[in-house]
Design a protein around this motif. Structure first.
Motif, mmCIF file in Angstrom:
data_model
loop_
_atom_site.group_PDB
_atom_site.id
_atom_site.type_symbol
_atom_site.label_atom_id
_atom_site.label_comp_id
_atom_site.label_asym_id
_atom_site.label_seq_id
_atom_site.Cartn_x
_atom_site.Cartn_y
_atom_site.Cartn_z
ATOM 1 N N PRO A 245 0.890 -1.157 0.004
ATOM 2 C CA PRO A 245 -0.084 0.005 0.064
ATOM 3 C C PRO A 245 0.992 1.468 0.102
ATOM 4 N N ARG A 246 0.310 2.239 -0.416
ATOM 5 C CA ARG A 246 1.043 3.700 -0.483
ATOM 6 C C ARG A 246 1.207 4.287 0.759
ATOM 7 N N VAL A 247 0.179 3.801 1.752
ATOM 8 C CA VAL A 247 0.307 4.418 3.153
ATOM 9 C C VAL A 247 0.331 2.863 4.058
ATOM 10 N N PRO A 248 0.738 3.366 5.375
ATOM 11 C CA PRO A 248 1.040 2.163 6.449
ATOM 12 C C PRO A 248 -0.436 1.625 6.779
ATOM 13 N N VAL A 249 -0.650 0.400 6.770
ATOM 14 C CA VAL A 249 -1.851 0.036 7.263
ATOM 15 C C VAL A 249 -1.727 -0.891 8.774
ATOM 16 N N GLY A 250 -2.355 -0.199 9.842
ATOM 17 C CA GLY A 250 -1.869 -0.773 10.949
ATOM 18 C C GLY A 250 -3.363 -1.811 11.673
ATOM 19 N N ILE A 251 -3.130 -2.756 12.108
ATOM 20 C CA ILE A 251 -4.174 -3.704 12.559
ATOM 21 C C ILE A 251 -4.179 -3.901 14.220
ATOM 22 N N ASP A 252 -5.312 -3.700 14.469
ATOM 23 C CA ASP A 252 -5.474 -3.753 16.002
ATOM 24 C C ASP A 252 -6.499 -4.994 16.237
ATOM 25 N N ARG A 253 -6.110 -6.074 16.630
ATOM 26 C CA ARG A 253 -6.953 -7.427 16.985
ATOM 27 C C ARG A 253 -7.092 -7.429 18.199
ATOM 28 N N ALA A 254 -8.284 -8.015 18.638
ATOM 29 C CA ALA A 254 -8.484 -8.727 20.002
ATOM 30 C C ALA A 254 -7.847 -9.578 20.303
#
Length: 375
Positions: A245-254
């Motif tokens: 992706p052209r921008v960062p993708v953060g993931i917040d999981r339970a």
């Protein structure tokens, strides 16, 4: 009144001085006609005999009733029936015909209106009476049905027109590039022409595939395989399999697994479509959160820091072939079907998808699904 030996003790004035006209034999209950009755009893009579004790003396009581009056009554009644029954039947039939005809007149008007309605013009409606009976309910139900059919036909026409336009664009680009190359075969940059044709072919293939997905959703055949799916792992897999992706993708999981029952392939497509849309509009970053939504739901939140979606456009953005920024979307290769497909997938799994405002002012997409999808 007779003695036991048949002598007359008392008689009516018409039979005074006459011998017994009927007797009652011992041990019998049926009076027997005597010859003396031939001169004094005319016509048919009804005779009844009984035994009694009067003044300590056994006697026989014989009563006679002429049937002439009864015959007259029967004849009069028969004449009345012969004349009255046909008249009553005619009157009843006429009344029923008038009442039923008046009651069914609105049904006939509805029938004529329905025969005149064609697929080319579904805007017409059947006459709707002001009554609150079954016929009024029938007319209102038919008008509601015609409204749904009209809306469905209008959406189908718009979809067909938009699909034809979208399919025509990549085909026209491929044909133009090839015609220009063929017009100058010695000087044409064939590698670049081939690359352009491949890009447009990929765009065309993607569009056709998306149209097929929407067609299956219209036929309620979008979700055919169901199994337990961990949404956190699914989101991680979508990010890992996507292009950089052209921008960062953060993931917040339970911490614990957030599980649903559904089609993993379509759920991945839903997340990928929404995530691609967020990346396309984000300025610096995209944040994805997978969490529980008590009591029995789960939610995926995808937020970007882009320009966001105006409140008045948050419903329309899920319509097919809708682009809020047409020029930028066409440049990026988007067909305007990604969010529409995502909504259809969420609905097929018993959930829903909405737009809201992100904390940073961008767009926030909320995908809510039941823990166990509807069977």
């Amino acid at each position: 009144m007779l003695t036991t030996d048949g002598a007359v003790l008392a008689a009516t004035p018409a039979l005074q001085g006459q011998r017994a006209v009927y007797t009652l034999p011992p041990g019998s209950q049926a009076p027997v006609r005597q010859k003396a009755a031939d001169t004094v009893v005319n016509g048919e009579v009804r005779v009844h005999g009984s035994r009694a004790t009067v003044g300590g003396r056994p006697v026989t009581i014989i009563t006679l009733t002429t049937t002439d009056l009864l015959s007259q009554v029967n004849e009069t009644f028969a004449r009345l029936l012969l004349v009255g029954v046909p008249c009553i039947l005619l009157l009843a039939c006429g009344t029923v015909w008038l009442v039923v005809g008046r009651a069914l007149r609105p049904v006939e008007r509805i029938r004529r209106s329905v025969t005149e309605i064609t697929a080319a013009d579904l805007s017409r409606r059947v006459p709707q009476p002001d009554t609150h009976d079954e016929i009024g309910d029938l007319a209102r139900t038919m008008n509601d049905m015609l409204t749904r059919l009209d809306d469905s036909a209008a959406r189908q026409r718009r979809f067909t027109a938009d699909a034809s336009h979208e399919l025509r664009s990549p085909l026209a680009a491929i044909r133009t590039a090839l015609e220009v190359g063929l017009a100058h075969p010695e000087t044409a940059p064939w590698p670049e022409v081939a690359r352009r044709a491949v890009r447009q072919s990929e765009r065309l293939e993607t569009l056709v595939h998306e149209l097929l997905v929407l067609a299956r959703s219209d036929d309620r055949q979008l979700v055919t395989r169901r199994r337990r799916v961990d949404l956190g792992e699914l989101v991680e897999e979508v990010r890992a399999n996507s292009a950089a992706p052209r921008v960062p993708v953060g993931i917040d999981r339970a911490r614990t697994g957030v599980m649903v029952v559904g089609d993993a392939e379509h759920l991945s497509r839903m997340v990928r479509n929404v995530l691609d849309n967020a990346i396309r509009h984000a300025r610096h970053a995209v944040q994805v959160s997978v969490l529980d939504a008590p009591p029995d739901q789960v939610r995926i939140e995808i937020a970007d820091d882009g320009p966001g979606v105006p409140p008045e456009e948050r419903e329309r953005v899920f319509d097919r072939f809708v682009r809020l920024d047409a020029s930028r979307e066409r440049t990026s290769g988007s067909s305007g079907l990604g969010l529409a497909i995502a909504k259809e997938i969420a609905t097929a799994h018993g959930g829903h998808i909405t737009f809201d405002e992100a904390p940073d002012g961008g767009a926030l997409v909320l995908i809510t699904l039941p823990r166990t999808a509807a069977e």
